[in-house]
Enzyme design. Sequence first.
Site, mmCIF file in Angstrom:
data_model
loop_
_atom_site.group_PDB
_atom_site.id
_atom_site.type_symbol
_atom_site.label_atom_id
_atom_site.label_comp_id
_atom_site.label_asym_id
_atom_site.label_seq_id
_atom_site.Cartn_x
_atom_site.Cartn_y
_atom_site.Cartn_z
ATOM 1 N N MET A 28 10.724 24.304 -1.891
ATOM 2 C CA MET A 28 9.694 23.467 -2.361
ATOM 3 C C MET A 28 10.562 22.481 -3.300
ATOM 4 O O MET A 28 10.079 21.338 -3.323
ATOM 5 C CB MET A 28 8.668 24.239 -3.098
ATOM 6 C CG MET A 28 7.710 23.256 -3.737
ATOM 7 S SD MET A 28 6.415 24.270 -4.393
ATOM 8 C CE MET A 28 5.716 25.461 -3.466
ATOM 9 N N ARG A 59 -10.090 1.141 16.278
ATOM 10 C CA ARG A 59 -10.160 1.809 14.767
ATOM 11 C C ARG A 59 -11.221 1.406 13.814
ATOM 12 O O ARG A 59 -12.298 1.605 13.961
ATOM 13 C CB ARG A 59 -8.436 1.909 14.243
ATOM 14 C CG ARG A 59 -8.509 3.157 13.589
ATOM 15 C CD ARG A 59 -6.880 3.053 12.897
ATOM 16 N NE ARG A 59 -6.341 1.797 12.488
ATOM 17 C CZ ARG A 59 -5.237 1.501 11.718
ATOM 18 N NH1 ARG A 59 -4.418 2.511 11.734
ATOM 19 N NH2 ARG A 59 -4.951 0.300 11.223
ATOM 20 N N LYS A 102 0.929 -1.109 0.106
ATOM 21 C CA LYS A 102 0.031 0.044 0.106
ATOM 22 C C LYS A 102 0.813 1.337 0.093
ATOM 23 O O LYS A 102 2.058 1.158 0.335
ATOM 24 C CB LYS A 102 -0.937 0.062 1.247
ATOM 25 C CG LYS A 102 -0.123 0.236 2.585
ATOM 26 C CD LYS A 102 -1.236 0.106 3.709
ATOM 27 C CE LYS A 102 -0.531 0.525 5.215
ATOM 28 N NZ LYS A 102 -1.470 0.749 6.148
ATOM 29 N N TYR A 150 15.977 30.980 1.684
ATOM 30 C CA TYR A 150 14.803 32.079 2.615
ATOM 31 C C TYR A 150 15.394 32.344 3.810
ATOM 32 O O TYR A 150 15.821 31.363 4.707
ATOM 33 C CB TYR A 150 13.731 31.176 2.387
ATOM 34 C CG TYR A 150 13.131 31.153 1.286
ATOM 35 C CD1 TYR A 150 12.694 32.215 0.362
ATOM 36 C CD2 TYR A 150 12.683 29.863 0.329
ATOM 37 C CE1 TYR A 150 11.844 32.145 -0.810
ATOM 38 C CE2 TYR A 150 12.105 29.815 -0.780
ATOM 39 C CZ TYR A 150 11.878 31.017 -1.406
ATOM 40 O OH TYR A 150 11.379 30.847 -2.798
#
Length: 341
Positions: free
Chosen positions: A294, A117, A33, A248
């Site tokens: 990013m 859950r 998964k 930054y």
Amino acid sequence: MAYITLNKNNFFNNLDIIAKYTKSVDKIALVLKDNAYGHGLLEMASLAREYGIKKAVVRRCKEAELIKEMFEYILVLADIPATSKENVRYTINDINSIDKFPKNTKVELKVDTGMHRNGVAPDEIENAILKIKEAGLLLEAVFTHHRSADEFTSEWFWQKENFKKVKEISSEAAKKLGFDDIKFHSSNSAALLRESDFQEDMARVGIAAYGCISLPNALHVEGFRPVLSLYANKISSRKLKKGERVGYGGEHEALKDTIVSNYDFGYGDGFLRICASNAYKTPQGVEIAGRISMDNSSFLSDEQDLLIFNDAAEAALYANTMSYEILTSLKPEIRREIISS
């Protein structure tokens, strides 16, 4: 571009260890998964098939569709199909979802033995199996999930006892309704490695197969090797003079004249920003310089290809998290290459 290498030998080494615990390769169900825990669904599925794994576990129907030709058995954990597939089983996570599955779908009933859950409550089992019968579904297995198998507490034993009772109730109820030969499974990676005499029909193994399992010293198992290594390519380099600042906010200030290079791996690719706040260093000790952007990040290096990490468990320490989050944060678009060294 940044790229990932997947070490076939390490993966097979990990499966060898796991097979000693399950006593049979046929009892290993590889959890694929979330893009195979960030490793790449198709890449790891192909390696698993080459090793001899016949069972796989995924989250969604879309994942099952992509690998349906590679495995004899696939379990979907959290999706309801529009139409059922012959070699795919689907999880019933709630008693109220039973009538949403198409008739003749192969299903497995999840039971809540203490995680609280997903799964039906133990006192709902008989009613759930009756509803499965009335809906025309084909019940093949009953399973649960451990909440604390990776912790040195008694809760693993407590849930094992709960599941033992679940097996008794389920077997009796299933037999009455004509569901013969119901299978049972509960072990994830950590639970399997705590077993001295594994007896269930299969184990759902994820993080151990990928070589990044972290267990307390009392439960530690030797020999697992990380499969995934992440590299970034240099975009540019520049010479910094003492006192000049990078990126930054200018958060990194050069303490001496030095070279800083920018690499094509940032938080948009899965490099968690908190790593920079905790003074990230690569396995070779190369220091990060300033904030993670990013699409890129800067390091005090002039290397063309920079190894960012080769053990997600170690990288996770810089992010105050676990290897699972580091791995599944890696974007599918990053190129993945299988190596044998």
